[in-house]
Structures are given as C-alpha cells and as structure tokens.
Design a protein around this motif. Structure first.
Motif, PDB file in Angstrom:
ATOM      1  N   UNK A 189      17.443  36.492 -24.436  1.00 37.55           N
ATOM      2  CA  UNK A 189      15.999  34.813 -24.214  1.00 37.55           C
ATOM      3  C   UNK A 189      16.982  34.027 -23.982  1.00 37.55           C
ATOM      4  N   UNK A 234      17.338  33.121 -20.531  1.00 41.36           N
ATOM      5  CA  UNK A 234      16.243  32.324 -20.161  1.00 41.36           C
ATOM      6  C   UNK A 234      15.950  31.562 -20.255  1.00 41.36           C
ATOM      7  N   UNK A 235      16.617  31.013 -21.234  1.00 42.38           N
ATOM      8  CA  UNK A 235      16.575  29.738 -22.038  1.00 42.38           C
ATOM      9  C   UNK A 235      16.314  28.632 -21.442  1.00 42.38           C
ATOM     10  N   UNK A 236      17.048  28.336 -20.506  1.00 40.05           N
ATOM     11  CA  UNK A 236      17.376  26.769 -19.278  1.00 40.05           C
ATOM     12  C   UNK A 236      16.362  26.888 -18.347  1.00 40.05           C
ATOM     13  N   UNK A 237      15.826  25.510 -18.134  1.00 38.01           N
ATOM     14  CA  UNK A 237      14.982  25.324 -17.124  1.00 38.01           C
ATOM     15  C   UNK A 237      15.583  25.387 -15.643  1.00 38.01           C
ATOM     16  N   UNK A 292      15.637  29.526 -14.691  1.00 34.34           N
ATOM     17  CA  UNK A 292      14.415  30.273 -15.269  1.00 34.34           C
ATOM     18  C   UNK A 292      14.161  29.658 -13.165  1.00 34.34           C
ATOM     19  N   UNK A 314       2.952  32.384 -22.447  1.00 32.28           N
ATOM     20  CA  UNK A 314       2.660  30.464 -23.038  1.00 32.28           C
ATOM     21  C   UNK A 314       1.699  29.710 -22.581  1.00 32.28           C
ATOM     22  N   UNK A 343       0.608  22.740 -29.160  1.00 34.35           N
ATOM     23  CA  UNK A 343       1.724  23.219 -30.514  1.00 34.35           C
ATOM     24  C   UNK A 343       3.219  23.308 -29.521  1.00 34.35           C
ATOM     25  N   UNK A 388       6.710  26.183  -9.043  1.00 37.21           N
ATOM     26  CA  UNK A 388       6.361  25.480 -10.317  1.00 37.21           C
ATOM     27  C   UNK A 388       6.463  23.292 -10.696  1.00 37.21           C
ATOM     28  N   UNK A 415       8.807  21.216 -13.095  1.00 35.21           N
ATOM     29  CA  UNK A 415       9.901  21.451 -13.554  1.00 35.21           C
ATOM     30  C   UNK A 415       9.828  21.323 -14.876  1.00 35.21           C
ATOM     31  N   UNK A 416       8.701  20.737 -15.239  1.00 38.98           N
ATOM     32  CA  UNK A 416       8.192  20.189 -16.290  1.00 38.98           C
ATOM     33  C   UNK A 416       7.929  21.666 -17.209  1.00 38.98           C
ATOM     34  N   UNK A 417       7.419  22.737 -15.834  1.00 43.07           N
ATOM     35  CA  UNK A 417       6.617  23.694 -17.144  1.00 43.07           C
ATOM     36  C   UNK A 417       8.029  24.703 -16.966  1.00 43.07           C
ATOM     37  N   UNK A 418       9.151  24.360 -16.198  1.00 44.86           N
ATOM     38  CA  UNK A 418      10.166  25.170 -16.384  1.00 44.86           C
ATOM     39  C   UNK A 418      10.839  24.629 -18.177  1.00 44.86           C
ATOM     40  N   UNK A 419      10.398  23.658 -17.950  1.00 46.29           N
ATOM     41  CA  UNK A 419      11.153  23.082 -19.538  1.00 46.29           C
ATOM     42  C   UNK A 419      10.724  23.693 -20.091  1.00 46.29           C
ATOM     43  N   UNK A 420       8.923  23.957 -20.157  1.00 49.16           N
ATOM     44  CA  UNK A 420       8.160  24.276 -21.784  1.00 49.16           C
ATOM     45  C   UNK A 420       9.159  26.185 -21.966  1.00 49.16           C
ATOM     46  N   UNK A 421       8.876  26.807 -20.771  1.00 50.85           N
ATOM     47  CA  UNK A 421       9.276  27.821 -20.628  1.00 50.85           C
ATOM     48  C   UNK A 421       9.878  27.897 -21.264  1.00 50.85           C
ATOM     49  N   UNK A 422      11.176  27.221 -20.812  1.00 56.84           N
ATOM     50  CA  UNK A 422      12.737  27.189 -21.801  1.00 56.84           C
ATOM     51  C   UNK A 422      12.787  27.571 -22.226  1.00 56.84           C
ATOM     52  N   UNK A 458      10.877  27.672 -25.191  1.00 52.47           N
ATOM     53  CA  UNK A 458      10.253  28.865 -25.888  1.00 52.47           C
ATOM     54  C   UNK A 458      11.383  30.188 -25.829  1.00 52.47           C
ATOM     55  N   UNK A 459      11.699  30.420 -24.728  1.00 50.93           N
ATOM     56  CA  UNK A 459      12.801  31.331 -24.419  1.00 50.93           C
ATOM     57  C   UNK A 459      14.385  31.233 -24.947  1.00 50.93           C
ATOM     58  N   UNK A 460      14.202  29.938 -25.147  1.00 47.71           N
ATOM     59  CA  UNK A 460      15.062  29.588 -26.134  1.00 47.71           C
ATOM     60  C   UNK A 460      15.505  29.862 -27.421  1.00 47.71           C
ATOM     61  N   UNK A 469       8.054  25.391 -32.846  1.00 43.12           N
ATOM     62  CA  UNK A 469       7.519  25.706 -31.319  1.00 43.12           C
ATOM     63  C   UNK A 469       6.568  25.824 -32.045  1.00 43.12           C
TER      64      UNK A 469
END
Lengths: 107, 107
Positions: A15, A18-21, A24, A93, A103, B3, B5-12, B14-16, B61
């Motif tokens: 996890x 995956x936790x870095x933009x 990803x 997401x 959220x 996508x 950058x903002x999207x990847x940051x949000x995604x990251x 959550x993964x983090x 989160x």
DNA sequence: CAACTATTTTATAAAAAACTTTAAATATTT
DNA sequence: AAATATTTAAAGTTTTTTATAAAATAGTTG
C-alpha cells in the motif's frame, strides 16, 4: 479473519508503494505498454534521476520488472492485476468517498 | 486514461493511509462491528495514545467515523467498501505477487 | 458542586523514514 | 574514448511515527 503482524506489514508495504503520486503516474503510464526510462520521464514530467529512484522502489516491491536492450532499459508492470487493483481503488475513491462529500481532506 | 496530478495526489493520500500495519490492523478489527477505542486497543495490542493518533489519521481521510456514548467513542468503517478494497488488495497480494515467488522483498 | 474515575485526545519533542536534488558513477554501444 | 541511458551516493529537507505527559470530556459519587 485473524492475520499475523507480518502479514499486515507486507500488506502495508505494498500500500505504501502506491502511496505516492509520482509512482501512481508511473504505473499508469505502464498500463498499456512497456516503456524505457526516458519515455516514462517524458510522459510524466518526472526528472530522470528521481524517476529512477521511484522505479527502484517499485521494482524492489516486485510491482515492475525490466528488460534491457542495449543501453535502454524497458520497464513493464510485473502483473496486469496491478493496474486492475488500482482501478478498483479508483472506483472506490470515486464512488464511495469523494462523491458523497469531500471527505478526503488534507488537501 | 489521462488523469490530473491532483487526482493522483488524492489517490496516493488514500493509499498512504493504508500504508501502515497498525492502521490495517485497526481497519481489520472494525470490519464486522463497531468498537470503542479501548476494545480496538485490546484486540490489536496498540497502545491507547498511539492508537488514537492513528484513528485520527483514518478519520481525517474519511475512512472511519465515530459515535459517542457517554465517555466511550465507538469507531466504525465509514463505508463497507473500505474492507472490500482491502480484500482485493489482499487477494492481489496473495495470488499475484507473494505466491509465484517471494517478490515482495524488503522484509 | 467538588472530587473522582473512566475514556479519549492532544501537545510536544525526539526518532525514524521518505523524498528531492545534485553530482558522480556505471554499463553499453559506437 | 565518446556518447547514450540509467543508476547510485550523499546531503539536506520534509514528513511520519512514536513515546510521554498533560489535558479534555463525560459521568459518578459523596
């Protein structure tokens, strides 16, 4: 289901990967085709050296694998499910969290 | 799919949030029932104060939500899909990676 | 209400981990 | 040796995690 601490640690490792933009983004560019490092750099805008370090993390966790061709090194996802797993996360997401309200704070 | 950058940051982000063994354990204990803080602490072995800090991250989160009852505060997963998403990750871990060989290094 | 207990959170500081940048080093081919 | 492609090392910064102690909140009891 009861799991060992070790299991959670392994799970967390993935996890975290995956936790870095940037990572990803890299994974995203590799979804449909293998690419050499400079190509990944061009498509993502990540500086070569920094990119190489992120690729190292990804390879270290077994998420990508490589193939050399002369001086070039091609990277590919080591398993198609990796992309799928991220799709599921994305869907999660999009639908489950972000949608109903904003959220996901800390923006 | 392209996508932002903002999207990847949000995604990251959550993964983090999933990227820590203790938090995965907490989420796991909350899969089937809501629990108060001391109960989570007993089941996971995480010290109360440290646990509270991790719960803060999870709540921040939007992954868990709370309900107060006197001095007790009950935590629950804010969406059942959160558990499911982790199941998918687990299945992915078990099948796609760990199984074939011990690709997940850094142990 | 004051004191007390139970439950949980927060503040702070220290320690550990992750990330970035820059420069140097390592292959590989020509 | 020079050129190309990529990795690594080192230093510095930022972020995350942990431990400790103090504080906040709600309920209870004398």
């Amino acid at each position: 289901m009861e799991r060992s601490l070790r299991y959670y640690e392994l799970h967390a490792e993935v996890c975290k990967t995956f936790g870095h933009a940037k990572r990803l983004m890299v994974i995203s560019t590799l979804r449909d085709n293998e690419l050499m490092v400079t190509e990944i750099s061009e498509r993502t805008g990540i500086d070569i050296s920094n990119l190489s370090q992120h690729l190292h993390v990804l390879r270290d966790k077994g998420l990508v694998s490589t193939r050399r061709e002369g001086t070039k090194i091609y990277y590919q996802l080591s398993h198609p499910n990796i992309g799928k797993a991220l799709d599921l996360m994305s869907a999660f997401l999009d639908q489950s969290i972000s949608k109903s309200q904003d959220l996901i704070k800390k923006s």
